[in-house]
Write a protein that holds these residues in place. Structure first.
Motif, mmCIF file in Angstrom:
data_model
loop_
_atom_site.group_PDB
_atom_site.id
_atom_site.type_symbol
_atom_site.label_atom_id
_atom_site.label_comp_id
_atom_site.label_asym_id
_atom_site.label_seq_id
_atom_site.Cartn_x
_atom_site.Cartn_y
_atom_site.Cartn_z
ATOM 1 N N MET B 161 -49.751 -11.204 1.144
ATOM 2 C CA MET B 161 -48.769 -10.169 1.061
ATOM 3 C C MET B 161 -49.210 -8.705 2.088
ATOM 4 N N ALA B 162 -50.578 -8.466 2.091
ATOM 5 C CA ALA B 162 -50.979 -7.289 2.840
ATOM 6 C C ALA B 162 -50.705 -7.369 4.411
ATOM 7 N N TYR B 163 -50.411 -8.619 4.666
ATOM 8 C CA TYR B 163 -50.109 -8.980 6.177
ATOM 9 C C TYR B 163 -48.521 -9.255 6.454
ATOM 10 N N HIS B 165 -45.899 -7.703 3.996
ATOM 11 C CA HIS B 165 -44.957 -6.879 3.098
ATOM 12 C C HIS B 165 -45.032 -5.438 3.943
ATOM 13 N N HIS B 168 -47.289 -2.506 3.477
ATOM 14 C CA HIS B 168 -48.587 -2.319 3.969
ATOM 15 C C HIS B 168 -48.590 -1.907 5.471
#
Lengths: 195, 195
Positions: B161-163, B165, B168
């Motif tokens: 998700m951090a890469y 969404h 972020h």
């Protein structure tokens, strides 16, 4: 009007109340001084700015959720793989509790996390250190393999971002959220096992 | 003043320009009609609201980044584990490119993602389907084990998700971001291997 000595804890408690009533945009030094019935100079003596106040409040507030989590990280009742899973479900439950019980303070924390404040960064450092201890215990027990438990802890923390980063809070109440976190944990635990 | 027939593509291109110049808060039907030199009634004939316009623009804009990614998902040059890794690094590169080349359209997409718009949801559905194909190929080749490749695709997507969404995005330019994503991929690929 308040009399007697004014300590930092009293100011932080008053700031929490102001934040709860007025939200993260408010809680200036003046608002807090007014709530305490003191001059703003006496608040400035402890906290030089609104930013410093928000940092200190968030730091103390996040700290309250720390104990049950630290107990899991250092506990030896569960083997490290199950300990890792329990740690994440405990973290997720703690974050959801902070969100539902204190939405205004959570909103303040969300702002600070987006600004990479030291309170938010230190919170992450603390959590990653707890994870490192679990992973290192797993390496010792032979359950996990990791050439660098600190780096692995950071990777595992990153991979669960959707379940602890405050930007994702609006999705935490969706029905499948906890099961989805469990699925990530299962995959990560498999990935950590020696081959 | 513009003459001749007005089609949806022309309106979307004009809306992109308006968004690039004025940001996601702008780009009302009236702004777009003015930019095209037509009446707002003729824009309304294609898009009934500002929300519908933003949805359609974001949908078309995200679609442009789709081709290289779909080529990785359906390609057979790499074995499924490396294909999975390449897919994520390609997705991350595509998202960073959208962010750096079109910050205003990216901001629009970020708003739509936070609102769970159908454009953002369909984008995720498309990506998860591409991932499902890679995981199913890995199950066939014996590289992966998964009782339900669609569910596994969703888990793997959540874990990165951090890469992808947009919430972020501010962290995507940090020096270690790509290496951090690679570390997650390594752990997930290990986790998918049969034991």
């Amino acid at each position: 009007m308040r009399t007697g000595p004014l300590d930092a804890e009293t100011i932080l408690t008053a700031t929490e109340d102001v934040l709860r009533r007025h939200g993260p945009a408010k809680a200036t030094v003046l608002d807090v001084a007014r709530a305490l019935g003191v001059s703003h100079a006496s608040v400035y003596r402890h906290f030089p700015s609104k930013a410093a106040l928000r940092e200190a409040v968030t730091r103390r507030w996040l700290g309250r959720a720390r104990e049950p989590l630290a107990a899991v990280a250092t506990g030896t009742r569960q083997a490290p793989p199950e300990r890792l899973r329990t740690w994440f479900t405990t973290l997720f439950a703690a974050k959801r509790k902070l969100l539902s019980e204190d939405p205004e303070l959570f909103a303040t924390y969300r702002v600070l996390a987006a600004e990479h404040s030291s309170a938010a960064a230190d919170h992450v450092t603390d959590l990653v250190e707890q994870l490192r201890a679990i992973i290192a215990a797993g390496v010792t027990s032979g359950d996990f393999t990791s050439p660098d438990p600190t780096a692995t802890a950071r990777t595992v923390f990153d991979a669960t971002m959707a379940y602890h980063h405050p930007a994702h809070a609006p999705e935490w109440r969706s029905p499948g959220a906890e099961a989805a976190l469990e699925s990530i944990c299962t995959l990560l635990i498999n990935g950590l096992r020696p081959r």
